[in-house]
Scaffold this motif. Sequence first.
Motif, PDB file in Angstrom:
ATOM      1  N   LYS A 114       0.821  -1.217   0.000  1.00 41.72           N
ATOM      2  CA  LYS A 114       0.000   0.000   0.000  1.00 41.72           C
ATOM      3  C   LYS A 114       0.851   1.262   0.000  1.00 41.72           C
ATOM      4  CE  LYS A 114      -3.999  -2.204   1.873  1.00 41.72           C
ATOM      5  NZ  LYS A 114      -4.867  -2.441   3.009  1.00 41.72           N
ATOM      6  N   VAL A 139      -5.465   8.446  -0.129  1.00 44.07           N
ATOM      7  CA  VAL A 139      -6.697   8.608   0.653  1.00 44.07           C
ATOM      8  C   VAL A 139      -7.887   8.143  -0.185  1.00 44.07           C
ATOM      9  CG1 VAL A 139      -8.274  10.312   1.664  1.00 44.07           C
ATOM     10  CG2 VAL A 139      -5.824  10.429   2.159  1.00 44.07           C
ATOM     11  N   TYR A 142      -7.291   4.025  -0.726  1.00 41.64           N
ATOM     12  CA  TYR A 142      -7.312   3.124   0.425  1.00 41.64           C
ATOM     13  C   TYR A 142      -8.071   3.664   1.635  1.00 41.64           C
ATOM     14  CZ  TYR A 142      -3.470   0.828  -2.059  1.00 41.64           C
ATOM     15  OH  TYR A 142      -2.705   0.192  -2.994  1.00 41.64           O
ATOM     16  N   GLY A 143      -8.213   4.962   1.728  1.00 45.06           N
ATOM     17  CA  GLY A 143      -8.872   5.548   2.893  1.00 45.06           C
ATOM     18  C   GLY A 143      -7.885   6.235   3.823  1.00 45.06           C
ATOM     19  N   VAL A 144      -8.408   7.075   4.709  1.00 43.27           N
ATOM     20  CA  VAL A 144      -7.592   7.865   5.619  1.00 43.27           C
ATOM     21  C   VAL A 144      -6.854   6.981   6.613  1.00 43.27           C
ATOM     22  CG1 VAL A 144      -7.655   9.694   7.379  1.00 43.27           C
ATOM     23  CG2 VAL A 144      -9.149   9.829   5.398  1.00 43.27           C
ATOM     24  N   GLU A 145      -7.481   5.887   7.053  1.00 42.44           N
ATOM     25  CA  GLU A 145      -6.869   5.015   8.062  1.00 42.44           C
ATOM     26  C   GLU A 145      -5.538   4.453   7.560  1.00 42.44           C
ATOM     27  OE1 GLU A 145     -10.063   4.279   6.820  1.00 42.44           O
ATOM     28  OE2 GLU A 145     -11.051   5.472   8.367  1.00 42.44           O
ATOM     29  N   VAL A 146      -5.505   4.031   6.314  1.00 42.93           N
ATOM     30  CA  VAL A 146      -4.276   3.465   5.742  1.00 42.93           C
ATOM     31  C   VAL A 146      -3.187   4.533   5.672  1.00 42.93           C
ATOM     32  CG1 VAL A 146      -3.243   2.455   3.663  1.00 42.93           C
ATOM     33  CG2 VAL A 146      -5.473   1.660   4.456  1.00 42.93           C
ATOM     34  N   GLU A 148      -2.882   7.224   7.534  1.00 44.95           N
ATOM     35  CA  GLU A 148      -2.416   7.508   8.895  1.00 44.95           C
ATOM     36  C   GLU A 148      -1.522   6.390   9.407  1.00 44.95           C
ATOM     37  OE1 GLU A 148      -6.062   8.233  11.023  1.00 44.95           O
ATOM     38  OE2 GLU A 148      -6.147  10.312  10.328  1.00 44.95           O
ATOM     39  N   TRP A 149      -1.867   5.148   9.071  1.00 47.64           N
ATOM     40  CA  TRP A 149      -1.013   4.028   9.472  1.00 47.64           C
ATOM     41  C   TRP A 149       0.361   4.130   8.797  1.00 47.64           C
ATOM     42  CZ3 TRP A 149       1.126   0.033   6.548  1.00 47.64           C
ATOM     43  CH2 TRP A 149       1.787  -0.940   7.296  1.00 47.64           C
ATOM     44  N   GLY A 152       2.411   6.735  10.472  1.00 44.19           N
ATOM     45  CA  GLY A 152       2.697   6.488  11.885  1.00 44.19           C
ATOM     46  C   GLY A 152       4.022   5.779  12.090  1.00 44.19           C
TER      47      GLY A 152
END
Length: 187
Positions: A114, A139, A142-146, A148-149, A152
């Motif tokens: 990803k 975003v 895959y989306g915001v969660e990916v 942010e991960w 991180g």
Amino acid sequence: MKGIKPKNCAECGSVFMPKRVSTERVCSLECAIAYGKSKVDKQNRKAWQKEKKVLKAKLKTQKDWLQDLQKVFNEYIRVSQKGSHCISCGNSNPTDAGHYRSVGAHPELRFEEKNVNLQCRKCNGYWGGNLIEYRKGIVKKYGVEVVEWLEGPHDPVKLSIPEIKEKIEYYRGKIREMKKKAVARYD
């Protein structure tokens, strides 16, 4: 010192007088080339190629193996995302597998699928990844969660040579499967 005696050519059979050394076996350059080709048969050549491959593999360092894995991984990304547009600018002909989080700054994400997406040469090379647009594309994909991960903290990853070889075979197998499916669709 003894004189040099006439000899029979090992290739064509004609009698010739060696010019420089008494160990000459052929009468001319043409015969030497033909003699050399006949001596090295295909089985010996294939055996040597296999042996050379094994010897080269023994000389490889972990860095060399990581470079090999990177090439196979990038090819996997290009094949798996074939037909996609550049994640950053939307170009319809992306050619590079570009990392969102760079390999130098985040080596633990080097082989995270990803984190690597198709990019055009301009975005990946000349614009340093075009990261603002790349982030927007991730975003959307895959989306915001990916995202942010990916941004991180991550534990460091140190792959051993056997693990690297295993990953190379894994991605080569995936590439073969995808190429077979692509060929089957066109038949």
